[in-house]
Design a protein around this motif. Structure first.
Motif, PDB file in Angstrom:
ATOM      1  N   ALA A 375      71.631 -11.843 112.429  1.00  0.00           N
ATOM      2  CA  ALA A 375      72.327 -12.510 111.331  1.00  0.00           C
ATOM      3  C   ALA A 375      73.826 -12.600 111.607  1.00  0.00           C
ATOM      4  CB  ALA A 375      72.069 -11.768 110.024  1.00  0.00           C
ATOM      5  N   LEU A 376      74.417 -11.512 112.098  1.00  0.00           N
ATOM      6  CA  LEU A 376      75.851 -11.505 112.382  1.00  0.00           C
ATOM      7  C   LEU A 376      76.201 -12.480 113.505  1.00  0.00           C
ATOM      8  CD1 LEU A 376      76.707  -7.698 112.155  1.00  0.00           C
ATOM      9  CD2 LEU A 376      77.249  -9.489 110.495  1.00  0.00           C
ATOM     10  N   ALA A 377      75.335 -12.571 114.508  1.00  0.00           N
ATOM     11  CA  ALA A 377      75.578 -13.523 115.592  1.00  0.00           C
ATOM     12  C   ALA A 377      75.568 -14.952 115.058  1.00  0.00           C
ATOM     13  CB  ALA A 377      74.523 -13.357 116.685  1.00  0.00           C
ATOM     14  N   GLY A 378      74.631 -15.240 114.160  1.00  0.00           N
ATOM     15  CA  GLY A 378      74.575 -16.575 113.569  1.00  0.00           C
ATOM     16  C   GLY A 378      75.814 -16.891 112.752  1.00  0.00           C
ATOM     17  N   VAL A 379      76.292 -15.904 111.979  1.00  0.00           N
ATOM     18  CA  VAL A 379      77.495 -16.109 111.169  1.00  0.00           C
ATOM     19  C   VAL A 379      78.706 -16.334 112.066  1.00  0.00           C
ATOM     20  CG1 VAL A 379      79.096 -14.991 109.570  1.00  0.00           C
ATOM     21  CG2 VAL A 379      76.630 -14.804 109.200  1.00  0.00           C
ATOM     22  N   ALA A 380      78.845 -15.514 113.108  1.00  0.00           N
ATOM     23  CA  ALA A 380      79.989 -15.649 114.009  1.00  0.00           C
ATOM     24  C   ALA A 380      79.994 -17.010 114.713  1.00  0.00           C
ATOM     25  CB  ALA A 380      79.975 -14.521 115.038  1.00  0.00           C
ATOM     26  N   ALA A 381      78.804 -17.473 115.084  1.00  0.00           N
ATOM     27  CA  ALA A 381      78.711 -18.758 115.784  1.00  0.00           C
ATOM     28  C   ALA A 381      79.089 -19.929 114.892  1.00  0.00           C
ATOM     29  CB  ALA A 381      77.306 -18.935 116.342  1.00  0.00           C
ATOM     30  N   GLU A 382      79.045 -19.726 113.579  1.00  0.00           N
ATOM     31  CA  GLU A 382      79.479 -20.785 112.668  1.00  0.00           C
ATOM     32  C   GLU A 382      80.990 -20.998 112.746  1.00  0.00           C
ATOM     33  OE1 GLU A 382      77.864 -22.850 110.362  1.00  0.00           O
ATOM     34  OE2 GLU A 382      76.070 -22.250 111.468  1.00  0.00           O
ATOM     35  N   PHE A 383      81.743 -19.980 113.143  1.00  0.00           N
ATOM     36  CA  PHE A 383      83.201 -20.060 113.156  1.00  0.00           C
ATOM     37  C   PHE A 383      83.773 -20.195 114.559  1.00  0.00           C
ATOM     38  CE2 PHE A 383      81.980 -17.796 109.312  1.00  0.00           C
ATOM     39  CZ  PHE A 383      82.706 -18.474 108.341  1.00  0.00           C
ATOM     40  N   THR A 384      82.947 -20.003 115.563  1.00  0.00           N
ATOM     41  CA  THR A 384      83.402 -20.149 116.943  1.00  0.00           C
ATOM     42  C   THR A 384      82.243 -20.694 117.772  1.00  0.00           C
ATOM     43  OG1 THR A 384      84.430 -18.999 118.806  1.00  0.00           O
ATOM     44  CG2 THR A 384      82.770 -17.777 117.553  1.00  0.00           C
ATOM     45  N   SER A 385      82.408 -20.812 119.067  1.00  0.00           N
ATOM     46  CA  SER A 385      81.332 -21.346 119.896  1.00  0.00           C
ATOM     47  C   SER A 385      80.266 -20.281 120.159  1.00  0.00           C
ATOM     48  CB  SER A 385      81.893 -21.837 121.233  1.00  0.00           C
ATOM     49  OG  SER A 385      82.353 -20.738 122.008  1.00  0.00           O
ATOM     50  N   VAL A 386      79.095 -20.751 120.573  1.00  0.00           N
ATOM     51  CA  VAL A 386      78.013 -19.824 120.919  1.00  0.00           C
ATOM     52  C   VAL A 386      78.435 -18.931 122.076  1.00  0.00           C
ATOM     53  CG1 VAL A 386      75.674 -19.663 121.834  1.00  0.00           C
ATOM     54  CG2 VAL A 386      76.195 -21.332 120.049  1.00  0.00           C
ATOM     55  N   ALA A 387      79.039 -19.522 123.102  1.00  0.00           N
ATOM     56  CA  ALA A 387      79.441 -18.743 124.275  1.00  0.00           C
ATOM     57  C   ALA A 387      80.448 -17.664 123.890  1.00  0.00           C
ATOM     58  CB  ALA A 387      80.031 -19.676 125.331  1.00  0.00           C
ATOM     59  N   ALA A 388      81.405 -18.013 123.045  1.00  0.00           N
ATOM     60  CA  ALA A 388      82.401 -17.027 122.623  1.00  0.00           C
ATOM     61  C   ALA A 388      81.763 -15.911 121.799  1.00  0.00           C
ATOM     62  CB  ALA A 388      83.503 -17.715 121.821  1.00  0.00           C
ATOM     63  N   THR A 389      80.769 -16.252 120.982  1.00  0.00           N
ATOM     64  CA  THR A 389      80.089 -15.241 120.176  1.00  0.00           C
ATOM     65  C   THR A 389      79.360 -14.232 121.057  1.00  0.00           C
ATOM     66  OG1 THR A 389      79.790 -16.776 118.325  1.00  0.00           O
ATOM     67  CG2 THR A 389      78.327 -14.871 118.420  1.00  0.00           C
ATOM     68  N   VAL A 390      78.639 -14.725 122.069  1.00  0.00           N
ATOM     69  CA  VAL A 390      77.913 -13.825 122.966  1.00  0.00           C
ATOM     70  C   VAL A 390      78.892 -12.966 123.764  1.00  0.00           C
ATOM     71  CG1 VAL A 390      76.310 -13.685 124.905  1.00  0.00           C
ATOM     72  CG2 VAL A 390      75.929 -15.373 123.104  1.00  0.00           C
ATOM     73  N   ALA A 391      79.953 -13.566 124.253  1.00  0.00           N
ATOM     74  CA  ALA A 391      80.952 -12.800 125.003  1.00  0.00           C
ATOM     75  C   ALA A 391      81.593 -11.740 124.116  1.00  0.00           C
ATOM     76  CB  ALA A 391      82.015 -13.744 125.571  1.00  0.00           C
ATOM     77  N   GLY A 392      81.903 -12.111 122.887  1.00  0.00           N
ATOM     78  CA  GLY A 392      82.485 -11.145 121.960  1.00  0.00           C
ATOM     79  C   GLY A 392      81.529 -10.012 121.644  1.00  0.00           C
ATOM     80  N   ALA A 393      80.238 -10.335 121.495  1.00  0.00           N
ATOM     81  CA  ALA A 393      79.236  -9.291 121.247  1.00  0.00           C
ATOM     82  C   ALA A 393      79.177  -8.327 122.421  1.00  0.00           C
ATOM     83  CB  ALA A 393      77.869  -9.931 121.003  1.00  0.00           C
ATOM     84  N   GLY A 394      79.262  -8.862 123.641  1.00  0.00           N
ATOM     85  CA  GLY A 394      79.238  -7.991 124.809  1.00  0.00           C
ATOM     86  C   GLY A 394      80.431  -7.069 124.881  1.00  0.00           C
ATOM     87  N   LEU A 395      81.620  -7.610 124.608  1.00  0.00           N
ATOM     88  CA  LEU A 395      82.835  -6.806 124.687  1.00  0.00           C
ATOM     89  C   LEU A 395      82.889  -5.761 123.571  1.00  0.00           C
ATOM     90  CD1 LEU A 395      85.506  -6.341 126.127  1.00  0.00           C
ATOM     91  CD2 LEU A 395      86.538  -8.058 124.622  1.00  0.00           C
ATOM     92  N   LEU A 396      82.647  -6.200 122.332  1.00  0.00           N
ATOM     93  CA  LEU A 396      82.681  -5.268 121.209  1.00  0.00           C
ATOM     94  C   LEU A 396      81.583  -4.219 121.338  1.00  0.00           C
ATOM     95  CD1 LEU A 396      84.086  -4.639 118.534  1.00  0.00           C
ATOM     96  CD2 LEU A 396      82.445  -6.150 117.396  1.00  0.00           C
TER      97      LEU A 396
END
Length: 422
Positions: A375-396
């Motif tokens: 759910a959080l990944a879906g919400v984040a992708a609404e405000f940024t790109s899919v690639a940025a969301t996955v990269a951010g998930a990896g870093l965080l």
């Protein structure tokens, strides 16, 4: 749950050896029954998820209701895992497993009844999800009784996870093909059969063992007290978080696979590959760690591996193509091999009388955080790109994992194998 008659054939078997190989695990007769029952239950669950989703869509014509029928397989886990966890310790394990399978079979059988209202179908789906963590937690605790709490337990857990990951690769495809040949209600009848077969295997293939704890308080109060007792232990709490947090972040590329495949113009084939890459990497990592590494080595790599397993996701920051994305997912999945050593630490840290409740809480939390992560990944992708969301998930996620690894190392007993340089 009525008492089962005592008999002299149900006494515990001699303790198995502390170390071994995958083949040694299959040499244990009771494990073969648990393994086969797991495969059947999983097959039934996958078929029921697909068939019920299609049935709800046929009845309502609503994609939202169809998706809700699928999502309800995750949300009630936390209810069963907290309010009913005491069942795993206050009743004999074999009885709990058989009754859970029969309850699931009964719920699915009611779904098959023509004219069943959509609200009843969704309520029955919730019942399956409430029972699931009790069943899975009891089964995991029983593995320690069957295989001992040494290396064979770790390998047995690994084999069950490998079956689960393999089911992600083939189960939904086979379920879709099944629905081409039969109606959703007829497919649900197959699920009833698999749950009943699982119950029969567990009843005839495993020994009766006494309950781990006495029923001195009401079930819900006992379950909540057990959860508090498990979570109050600093060591156990750190290990639980090491089980929960990495998967919460690792589901991001799976949750966003469809939009990323669209961004890459990869089509349905590319989507299928993106969905399969992480489970394939996980299976490969588990098999290698289970078959090639010694138990002490598996424990020694837990903390270093958990801190880096999400870092490949950072590569999504450059918007990689399909081939590179698949390589990153395979690499991250292979890092999940840290769970073998973590299993050993967890079963060693939890008192035997709390083992069923602890395993049930572990299962419920794992399923819940994965749903939250999606759910959080879906919400984040609404405000940024899919690639940025996955990269951010990896870093965080890597930052959180590093902090948890530090905590786990601080709470590690002096005589336990592990990282000594953190």
């Amino acid at each position: 749950m009525p008492d089962e008659p005592e008999d002299t054939t149900t006494l515990p078997a001699p303790a198995p050896p502390a170390t071994g190989r995958y083949l040694d695990v299959f040499a244990v007769r009771e494990f073969r029954a648990v393994f086969a029952a797991h495969a059947l239950s999983l097959l039934g669950l996958i078929v029921s998820e697909i068939a019920l989703s299609v049935l709800v869509y046929d009845l309502t014509g609503s994609p939202l209701m169809s998706a809700l029928a699928f999502a309800l397989g995750f949300l009630p886990y936390v209810v069963g895992g907290t309010l009913l966890a005491g069942v795993a310790d206050r009743f004999p394990a074999r009885r709990v497993l058989v009754v859970c399978d029969l309850v699931c079979a009964g719920c699915v059988a009611l779904m098959v009844v023509p004219g069943t209202h959509i609200a009843v179908l969704l309520a029955l789906r919730c019942c399956l999800a409430v029972v699931a963590p009790v069943f899975q937690g009891t089964r995991t605790a029983t593995l320690a009784d069957i295989l001992g709490d040494g290396d064979l337990f770790v390998l047995g857990r690994s084999l069950l996870r490998i079956v689960s990951q393999s089911a992600l690769l083939v189960g939904y495809g086979l379920g879709g093909l099944l629905l081409i040949a039969v109606s959703p209600r007829h497919a649900l009848l197959i699920t009833v059969g698999t749950f009943c077969a699982s119950a029969l295997l567990l009843r005839l293939g495993t020994r009766r063992r006494p309950a781990r704890a006495t029923a001195g308080t009401p079930l819900v109060r006992d379950s909540l007290a057990g959860a508090r007792q498990v979570l109050s232990d600093r060591r156990v709490r750190a290990l639980l978080l090491l089980f929960w947090i990495p998967p919460m972040f690792s589901v991001a590329p799976e949750a966003l696979a469809a939009p990323y495949a669209h961004d890459l113009s990869a089509g349905s084939v590319g989507l299928g590959l993106l969905m399969c890459a992480l489970p394939v990497g996980t299976i490969a990592g588990e098999l290698y760690a289970g078959s090639r590494l010694r138990p002490a080595t598996r424990e020694r790599i837990v903390l270093p591996l958990v801190t880096v397993t999400l870092l490949p996701y950072v590569g999504y920051a450059v918007h990689p193509g399909l081939a590179t994305s698949l390589a990153l997912l395979l690499l991250s999945g292979a890092g999940s091999a840290y769970t073998l050593g973590l299993d050993q630490w967890f079963v060693r840290a939890v008192p035997e009388e709390l083992r069923g409740r602890a395993m049930t809480l572990l299962t419920a939390g794992l399923m819940t955080v994965q749903g939250v992560g999606m759910a959080l990944a879906g919400v984040a992708a609404e405000f940024t790109s899919v690639a940025a969301t996955v990269a951010g998930a990896g870093l965080l996620g890597a930052v959180f994992c590093a902090l948890l690894a530090w905590e786990a190392d601080r709470t590690r007993p002096k005589d336990e194998t592990g990282l000594t340089t953190m």
